[in-house]
Design a protein around this motif. Structure first.
Motif, short mmCIF file in Angstrom:
data_model
loop_
_atom_site.label_atom_id
_atom_site.label_comp_id
_atom_site.label_asym_id
_atom_site.label_seq_id
_atom_site.Cartn_x
_atom_site.Cartn_y
_atom_site.Cartn_z
N ASN A 167 -13.48 7.65 7.94
CA ASN A 167 -13.38 6.30 8.51
C ASN A 167 -12.18 6.14 9.43
O ASN A 167 -11.88 5.04 9.88
CB ASN A 167 -13.34 5.25 7.39
CG ASN A 167 -14.63 5.24 6.60
OD1 ASN A 167 -15.71 5.22 7.18
ND2 ASN A 167 -14.53 5.28 5.29
N GLY A 168 -11.46 7.24 9.67
CA GLY A 168 -10.31 7.19 10.57
C GLY A 168 -9.03 6.69 9.94
O GLY A 168 -8.04 6.48 10.63
N GLN A 169 -9.01 6.52 8.62
CA GLN A 169 -7.80 6.08 7.92
C GLN A 169 -6.93 7.28 7.57
O GLN A 169 -7.44 8.31 7.13
CB GLN A 169 -8.16 5.33 6.63
CG GLN A 169 -8.93 4.06 6.83
CD GLN A 169 -9.49 3.56 5.51
OE1 GLN A 169 -10.25 4.26 4.84
NE2 GLN A 169 -9.12 2.34 5.14
N THR A 170 -5.62 7.13 7.74
CA THR A 170 -4.70 8.18 7.33
C THR A 170 -4.55 8.13 5.81
O THR A 170 -4.62 7.06 5.21
CB THR A 170 -3.33 8.02 8.00
OG1 THR A 170 -2.81 6.71 7.72
CG2 THR A 170 -3.41 8.23 9.50
N TYR A 171 -4.34 9.30 5.22
CA TYR A 171 -4.16 9.34 3.77
C TYR A 171 -3.17 10.44 3.39
O TYR A 171 -2.99 11.41 4.11
CB TYR A 171 -5.50 9.55 3.04
CG TYR A 171 -6.17 10.88 3.31
CD1 TYR A 171 -5.95 11.97 2.47
CD2 TYR A 171 -7.02 11.05 4.39
CE1 TYR A 171 -6.56 13.19 2.70
CE2 TYR A 171 -7.65 12.27 4.63
CZ TYR A 171 -7.41 13.34 3.79
OH TYR A 171 -8.01 14.54 4.02
N GLY A 172 -2.48 10.21 2.26
CA GLY A 172 -1.51 11.18 1.76
C GLY A 172 -0.48 10.51 0.89
O GLY A 172 -0.62 9.36 0.48
#
Length: 130
Positions: free
Chosen positions: A49-54
């Motif tokens: 969905n184009g969301q950054t994660y980490g």
């Protein structure tokens, strides 16, 4: 050896050189620290969905945290919470900050724990409290 006007001129040139050198140093230092903060910002992966994660521990500031922050739910499930859910309502004034603080439960609050896609709820994460 030197006349009074020559000594004054030499003194002025000396001061101008010192001030100029300090200005160049400060400008160079400011550029290098700006570039360092930009190059040290984490490069988080993006989900479908184009969301950054980490992990938020990789962030250099709150502004560089990912949209989905890794977290462990109340039952031990590993997942992600939305940064906006974790941050909660942000006040626009000191008075609003006090009102928000006073309205919060001393036991904290629960927010959804998501899969990496940022859509599928897989658990609950508890914020604040004991």
């Amino acid at each position: 050896m030197y006349s009074k006007s020559n000594r004054i001129l030499i003194g002025v040139v000396f001061i101008v050189c010192i001030v100029g050198g300090v200005m160049v140093f400060q400008s160079t230092y400011a550029k290098s620290t700006t570039n360092q903060s930009q190059t040290n910002s984490p490069n988080y992966p993006k989900n479908i969905n184009g969301q950054t994660y980490g992990s938020s521990s990789d962030a250099t500031s709150p502004e560089t945290e990912p949209e989905l922050i890794s977290a462990t739910g109340v039952d031990g499930t590993a997942g992600y919470v939305l940064k906006k859910d974790l941050d909660g309502e942000l006040p626009k004034s000191p008075e609003e900050a006090i009102a928000i603080q006073n309205s919060r439960s001393p036991d904290g609050r629960d927010i959804p724990l998501f899969d990496v896609n940022g859509e599928t709820v897989i658990g609950v994460f508890h914020v604040g409290g004991k």
